[in-house]
Structure formats: C-alpha cells, structure tokens
Design an enzyme around this catalytic site. Structure first.
Site, PDB file in Angstrom:
ATOM      1  N   ILE A  50       0.837  -1.372   0.092  1.00 13.17           N
ATOM      2  CA  ILE A  50      -0.197  -0.226  -0.014  1.00 13.17           C
ATOM      3  C   ILE A  50       0.906   1.121   0.166  1.00 13.17           C
ATOM      4  O   ILE A  50       0.744   2.036  -0.699  1.00 13.17           O
ATOM      5  CB  ILE A  50      -1.044  -0.033   0.887  1.00 13.17           C
ATOM      6  CG1 ILE A  50      -1.951  -0.943   0.630  1.00 13.17           C
ATOM      7  CG2 ILE A  50      -1.969   1.147   1.282  1.00 13.17           C
ATOM      8  CD1 ILE A  50      -2.784  -1.182   2.088  1.00 13.17           C
ATOM      9  N   CYS A  57       1.758   1.664   8.044  1.00 10.57           N
ATOM     10  CA  CYS A  57       2.123   0.148   8.348  1.00 10.57           C
ATOM     11  C   CYS A  57       1.656  -0.562   9.341  1.00 10.57           C
ATOM     12  O   CYS A  57       0.823   0.120   9.330  1.00 10.57           O
ATOM     13  CB  CYS A  57       3.843   0.991   9.590  1.00 10.57           C
ATOM     14  SG  CYS A  57       3.277   2.415  10.362  1.00 10.57           S
ATOM     15  N   PRO A  58       1.654  -1.422   9.637  1.00  4.66           N
ATOM     16  CA  PRO A  58       1.029  -2.477  10.685  1.00  4.66           C
ATOM     17  C   PRO A  58       1.121  -1.752  11.700  1.00  4.66           C
ATOM     18  O   PRO A  58       2.145  -1.579  12.378  1.00  4.66           O
ATOM     19  CB  PRO A  58       1.526  -4.051  10.533  1.00  4.66           C
ATOM     20  CG  PRO A  58       3.323  -3.566   9.980  1.00  4.66           C
ATOM     21  CD  PRO A  58       2.815  -2.405   9.490  1.00  4.66           C
ATOM     22  N   ASP A  99      -8.561   7.357   8.663  1.00  9.09           N
ATOM     23  CA  ASP A  99     -10.338   6.352   7.978  1.00  9.09           C
ATOM     24  C   ASP A  99      -9.998   5.858   9.474  1.00  9.09           C
ATOM     25  O   ASP A  99     -10.765   4.314   9.119  1.00  9.09           O
ATOM     26  CB  ASP A  99      -9.536   5.546   6.780  1.00  9.09           C
ATOM     27  CG  ASP A  99     -10.802   4.676   6.179  1.00  9.09           C
ATOM     28  OD1 ASP A  99     -11.514   5.072   6.488  1.00  9.09           O
ATOM     29  OD2 ASP A  99      -9.954   3.177   6.459  1.00  9.09           O
ATOM     30  N   GLU A 113     -13.333   1.715  18.173  1.00 14.41           N
ATOM     31  CA  GLU A 113     -13.784   1.828  16.479  1.00 14.41           C
ATOM     32  C   GLU A 113     -15.278   0.700  17.518  1.00 14.41           C
ATOM     33  O   GLU A 113     -14.448   0.013  17.726  1.00 14.41           O
ATOM     34  CB  GLU A 113     -12.989   0.899  15.558  1.00 14.41           C
ATOM     35  CG  GLU A 113     -11.768   2.110  14.862  1.00 14.41           C
ATOM     36  CD  GLU A 113     -11.209   1.448  13.415  1.00 14.41           C
ATOM     37  OE1 GLU A 113     -11.838  -0.036  12.997  1.00 14.41           O
ATOM     38  OE2 GLU A 113     -10.205   1.860  13.081  1.00 14.41           O
ATOM     39  N   HIS A 127     -13.141   3.595   8.322  1.00 16.78           N
ATOM     40  CA  HIS A 127     -12.477   2.081   7.935  1.00 16.78           C
ATOM     41  C   HIS A 127     -13.085   1.517   7.066  1.00 16.78           C
ATOM     42  O   HIS A 127     -13.891   0.367   6.642  1.00 16.78           O
ATOM     43  CB  HIS A 127     -11.943   1.169   9.255  1.00 16.78           C
ATOM     44  CG  HIS A 127     -11.767   0.596   9.028  1.00 16.78           C
ATOM     45  ND1 HIS A 127     -10.700   0.015  10.369  1.00 16.78           N
ATOM     46  CD2 HIS A 127     -10.180  -0.061   8.403  1.00 16.78           C
ATOM     47  CE1 HIS A 127      -9.653  -0.581  10.072  1.00 16.78           C
ATOM     48  NE2 HIS A 127      -9.397  -0.969   8.754  1.00 16.78           N
TER      49      HIS A 127
END
Length: 319
Positions: A160, A210-211, A263, A268, A287
C-alpha cells in the site's frame, strides 16, 4: 465438515460471495455478525471458520476442539491470538494485497478533499452560491492548494505504501519514504529513503502505511508531531493505534498540525465522546478504505481459495 462464516458481510448485506464454500464442506453456516458472547457457541462443532471482527483466543479455542483452520478476511492478523491458534494446531490464513489499490485511492481521496473542499463547494452551490460571496466557514471550505511541488512522506513501504508513493509522484510531489528494509527492487521507484526524523521534518504531508506492532504503536506522539512542519497534514489509512489521538488533538488546536485525515481510530467504532470528533481540521471516514466492490470480490475469492488449498494439503497465505 462444517464451515462457519462469523461475519458473512463486511459493510452491506450481500457484499461478499461465499457460494464457493458450499462446494468445500457439507455444512456452511453464515452469520451477518457474531457478538463475542456467541462466538464459542457458533464455533463449537466447526472444522473451519471465516472471521473478520471476532477475536479468537485461548478461551474460544479451548471450547472448540474440532476447529482446524481460520480464514481471516483481512491482511492484518491482530484480530485473533495467533500464538494460541498455533498452540492448538489451528492454521490461520490471511488475505494479503486484496485492497492495495483501494486503500491507496482512499488515501488520496482524503488528501484531495482537504486540498479542494469538494463536499463544501458542492453544498454551497446547491444553496445558490457561485464562486464569490460564499460563507466559506459555514461550509467548511478551506483555502485550496496544489499538491504538485510539495513533499509527501510515506511511513511504511509495503504494497500500500508503495502504491501511495506512485500516486504521489503522479501528482508531481517529491516522495520521502521511511522503512526498516530497503529492497533492491525499490531503486527504480523514484523515491528518497530517509530516517523517520528527516521525513517528519521535511514532509508537507505524512501518510501512515505500517502495521500496528510493539514498535509502531503510538509512533505519532507529541514529540513526532512537534518535529513536523508547521501546518503539515497527517493521513492515516493504516491503524488507529499508530497515533496518540490526544496529542493530535492538541497539535490541531494549537495550529501546529494543519489537518488530520483518517480512515481509522484508536477505538472503533468512534464514540460521540472521542476527542477527534471535537477537534478542528479533522476528516474521518469509518474504516472503509478497503471496501470497494473490486476489493470485496477479491477478498471473498481469496478466502475461499485459501481454504481450498488447505484442504488439498497446500500452504497458502498461512501466517
């Protein structure tokens, strides 16, 4: 054999196609959503599970001894206890790369909205305004700016991040990248690899890709924000945990940070009391960067292909 789809759709009913699963097992049970308290009950006699939002941990696994495989409807693997799955002999497969272009596109949708105030302009036209005498503050219209010639910083250079960098270059932006591993194939990308500190100092736009790991959680904190250019833009289409939201709010209120467009969120779904909803110059989407029709079709097809491979004794996308 029995397959249980714990979240049969992601955003809208019918947005995922699970018809292939019926060729792979005797029984297929689909649930639109599975609340945590019903997770173990629904998986108790299942051989395979397809999972998006449910957290499968030691407690669930101990109650579901037949479970052999979990297919994640995501690239990230933070929605379950991977060590516990391995300890119970449960294979886990994810879906890498299905949403690369969709998330990259959404990243620039956020940035272009900040650059051109499209929604506000549209609303003002519908109320009878045309170019001049628009009460811009009422419609959230900001001064427009060009992307060309600005510096775009990419934090994380997986699929990505790399796609986002390609788009940024297409807009005529200088692209800086911070990544732990610079691969030889990156040489032709036309980007500059720099330290995290230099990226923050030099970028007009910082985009996170990044994760969320022990090393990256909270990486955008008070010190990182202070190191950024005054008026810079922060984009986050990766994980909410990368950002200290309280520090972001403080930087926005002080005016040091220009805009935050995201996003994702630390919690959440976002709650009405969460600070970001009450800060200036914040743009939030729920998201959904990954949820294009094309990405959803790839997602369900890849999950089915992962299970089909597992049943044939092949290792496909196992983590």
């Amino acid at each position: 054999m029995k397959i249980v789809v714990l979240d049969s759709y992601c955003v809208r009913p019918g947005d995922l196609d699970w018809s292939r699963l019926h060729d792979l097992a005797d029984v297929v049970e689909e649930y639109p959503r599975t609340p945590p308290e019903q997770l173990a009950q629904r998986l108790r006699d299942a051989d395979f599970a397809v999972d998006n939002k449910c957290y499968i941990d030691e407690t669930v696994l101990a109650a579901c001894p037949k479970l052999r495989w979990v297919g994640l409807m995501s690239t990230g693997i933070d929605k379950l206890d991977l060590d516990a799955c391995h300890a119970h002999g449960v294979a886990v497969a994810n879906v890498p790369g299905y949403s690369t272009e969709s998330v990259a596109q959404h990243t620039f949708a956020l940035l272009l909205e900040l650059a051109n105030s499209i929604a506000g302009r549209d609303a003002s036209v519908r109320d009878g305004y045309w170019q001049v005498d628009v009460p811009e503050q009422h419609y959230g219209i900001r001064p427009h700016f060009e992307l060309a010639g600005r510096t775009f910083g990419v934090v994380g250079y997986g699929a990505i991040g790399r796609a986002v960098a390609r788009i940024a270059r297409g807009f005529g932006m200088r692209v800086l990248v911070y990544t732990r591993h610079v691969k030889p194939e990156y040489a032709a990308d036309g980007v500059e690899f720099v330290s995290f500190e230099q990226l923050l100092e030099d970028s007009d736009v910082v985009s996170l890709h990044c994760p969320a790991t022990a090393e990256t959680r909270g990486m955008i904190d008070e010190a990182a924000l202070a190191a950024m250019k005054p008026g810079a833009i922060l984009l986050n289409t990766a994980r909410g945990a990368l950002v200290d939201e309280a520090a972001v709010c403080a930087a926005l209120k002080s005016g040091h940070l220009g805009y935050y467009a995201s996003d994702v969120a630390a919690h959440e779904p976002v709650r009405p009391k969460d600070g970001l909803l009450h800060c200036p110059n914040v743009l939030i989407t729920p998201h959904v960067a990954w949820a294009t029709e094309e990405a959803l079709a790839r997602l369900s097809a890849e999950v089915c292909a992962n299970l089909e491979a597992f049943l044939q004794g092949k290792k496909r996308n196992l983590v």
